[in-house]
Write a protein that holds these residues in place. Structure first.
Motif: not given
Lengths: 353, 273
Positions: B79, B98-99, B94-95, B152, B148, A95, B86, B81-82, A245-246, B145, B84
């Motif tokens: 989920v 991903m879902g 695109e993001i 899902q 996303r 990353r 990128l 999360p708090q 999670h994905l 997010q 992250a």
């Protein structure tokens, strides 16, 4: 950059492929011995049994020296593009945009392992030279695998990559590998010394068909293997927890990617020695144009990496013809300043990671 | 239904969660509140299978959580999360796409694309879809997010889905905080999604949650409907702060008004007054 301004993937695919074809043609045509374009063409058509001319004077130069070299450069280029692809994959995996097989020491780990085989194995046992073809890549693979695992272990803190540790580990590993190579240089005899010089700076000069037949399938398999993880790498870019999670099983994906990267890098180092910076420059350049989506980035990295390596090789063997410069010097002259520019860019954006 | 029975989580000898029993049911919104360090994020990580409980049982729709594969889980729960960081300039679209990864094959089909568009429309980020995520503000990123994870859990067949959100409003302005909570209600009511949401703002919890669980020192100190839970004495017990609770002037719920000084503020601060 606005995504709208990115032209289509297909456009870049065509551009990169054309570049590869043009550079390949140039590489066949240009060299220490001047060969007319029509002679190149007739030798090629003869070779492919399309025509049946009298073999020209240059047929063997073309077919036995330049063609394997061009193909080697393409494959090593693709493998160094495997460096580029590996670079892209590692940047995705860690990353972090600064990960590169050369910088973090994977290439030098592979080289050290190969050098150990070159210098020590002949003195331990008499192994037929034909076996060396397999022994060196195997050693290089193991060397790069060990370093990748080590670097990965070292740089992971609570599931996140610690960039400073990653780069510092790279410095340490490069230094250790350098010392090891130095020690072995001290022990080596004249013939081995010549081979070692080649390793330390990288060259495609020793390209031959036997090596190619062995290396090409491995490298191509590794590249295709890495490509299968394109979508997973995209998800990993979101964050490791997010990728989980994905639905991705991170641990097994990481393990497999590390083995594939080590395979690609190890084999390419075994073929051509250490050639620096390709893995860093290519993915970055491409990301500027097509964005970070690995489904596009990985295949284009392979093609552009091959082109750039071929071009560097062309420069390396024509600049001081009939002598040759080590290709690693050319790629580093291009890549070093590029890396500095990259750091400057990150600095301006306010973050190195 | 997520069903937690007597969950304990221990890490390095420290009890992070202590004997938690809880349910997250489809079509309902459960807000989890509590002071910093009370175990809210640990609880969310346990539900999202990132952390394994030291003891106790978690079931999802009648089946133990650990019997699900990662992919099966990803198909029924998302989920957030708090945030992250990128580092790669993916576009917003695109993001969000991903879902759909857990549901789609190698590429997105028409249904996937429809859901992507719907998710972006619900969160109102369509105008950002070609922008690079690295150039967006913190609040905009948080909403991307959210789109996303929305992507899902959305599905046309209204099957049971679950959404776990860790402080999704932390970087948002007032109107977007309410937008997120409205989306959460929409998901529960229209799409049959069970939501667990970690919140700091008690008034948001009062306005939008069906149930509230209050965490303190790794255990559940209070659980029930917002009206029962959000009492001045309860809040004082848990948060060490003095509040007044009044009926909300325009909604059928409570309004929590925090007071200026508190009985238990540290001596250092009191001395400096």
């Amino acid at each position: 950059m606005q995504a709208e301004s990115r032209l289509t993937f297909r456009f870049y695919l065509i551009v990169c492929t054309l570049l590869l074809v043009v550079v390949s043609a140039l590489s066949l045509y240009i060299g220490a011995v001047k060969i007319a374009p029509q002679d190149v063409l007739s030798a090629l058509t003869n070779y492919l049994h399309i025509t049946d001319h009298e073999p020209g004077r240059y047929q063997s130069i073309l077919l036995d020296i330049r063609l394997p070299r061009v193909i080697l450069a393409i494959i090593v280029g693709a493998a160094l593009a495997a460096l580029a692809v590996s670079g892209a994959a590692m940047q995705g995996l860690f990353r972090n945009p600064l990960a590169d097989p050369g910088l973090v020491g994977i290439s030098s780990g592979a080289a050290l392992a190969a050098v150990i085989v070159i210098v020590l194995v002949p003195s331990i046992a008499t192994i037929p030279k034909s076996l060396n073809i397999y022994l060196i890549p195997l050693a290089a693979f193991i060397g790069s695998l060990l370093v990748t695992l080590l670097v990965h272990q070292l740089s992971q803190v609570h599931g996140k990559t610690e960039v400073s540790t990653l780069l510092l580990a790279g410095i340490a590993i490069n230094a250790i590998a350098g010392a090891g190579t130095g020690l072995l240089t001290y022990m080596a005899d004249d013939t081995q010394l010549r081979i070692l010089t080649f390793w330390s700076m990288g060259s495609l000069g020793s390209a031959n068909w036997a090596q190619l037949f062995f290396a090409a399938p491995i490298i191509i398999t590794a590249l295709i293997g890495i490509y299968f993880y394109a979508k997973a790498l995209n998800a990993i870019a979101l964050g490791e927890a997010e990728a989980g999670h994905l639905g991705y099983n991170l641990e097994s994906i990481k393990r497999r990617l590390i083995v594939l990267v080590a395979l690609a890098v190890g084999t390419s180092v075994a073929l051509s020695g250490t050639i620096g910076f390709i893995g860093l420059v290519i993915p970055h350049l491409l990301r500027l144009f097509i964005g970070p989506n690995h489904s596009k980035l990985l295949p284009l990295s392979a093609i552009l990496g091959a082109s750039l390596l071929l071009l560097s090789d062309l420069i390396a063997r024509t600049l001081v013809a009939p002598a040759e410069l080590p290709i690693g010097i050319i790629t580093t002259i291009i890549g070093g300043p590029f890396f500095l520019w990259l750091l400057l860019r990150f600095k301006r954006q306010g973050s190195i990671i | 239904m997520f069903k937690l029975q007597n969950i304990c989580v221990q890490h390095l000898g420290k009890k992070l969660l202590n004997d938690i029993s809880l349910e997250v049911t489809a079509g309902n919104v459960l807000a989890v509140i509590g002071p910093n360090g009370s175990g809210k994020s640990t609880l969310l990580k346990t539900l999202s299978a990132d952390l394994h409980p030291t003891s106790g049982l978690i079931q999802l729709d009648g089946k133990p959580l650990h019997q699900y594969s990662k992919k099966q889980l990803a198909q029924v729960r998302a989920v957030l999360p708090q945030s992250a960081s990128l580092h790669f300039p993916f576009s917003v679209r695109e993001i969000v796409e991903m879902g759909r990864v857990p549901h789609s094959g190698r590429s997105l089909n028409a249904e996937d694309k429809r859901i992507v568009a719907e998710a972006m429309a619900i969160v109102q980020i369509e105008h950002l879809k070609h922008r690079s995520i690295t150039y967006l503000s913190g609040g905009e990123r948080q909403r991307v997010q959210l789109a996303r994870v929305l992507c899902q859990v959305l599905n046309s067949s209204n099957e049971k889905r679950y959404l776990l959100l860790d402080e999704p409003t932390s970087a948002l302005d007032l109107s977007h905080q309410h937008q997120v909570l409205q989306i959460v209600r929409l998901l529960a009511e229209k799409y049959n999604v069970g939501v667990m949401i970690i919140l700091h703002d008690l008034n948001l919890a009062a306005l939008y949650a069906d149930h509230i669980a209050v965490l303190k020192d790794g255990g559940i100190s209070h659980y029930g409907a917002p009206d029962e839970i959000l009492q001045a004495t309860n809040i004082r017990d848990v948060f060490d702060i003095s509040v007044d609770v009044a009926p909300h002037p325009s909604h059928d719920c409570q309004l929590i008004i925090s007071n200026r000084n508190t009985a238990t503020t540290s001596k250092h601060i009191q001395q400096s007054y």
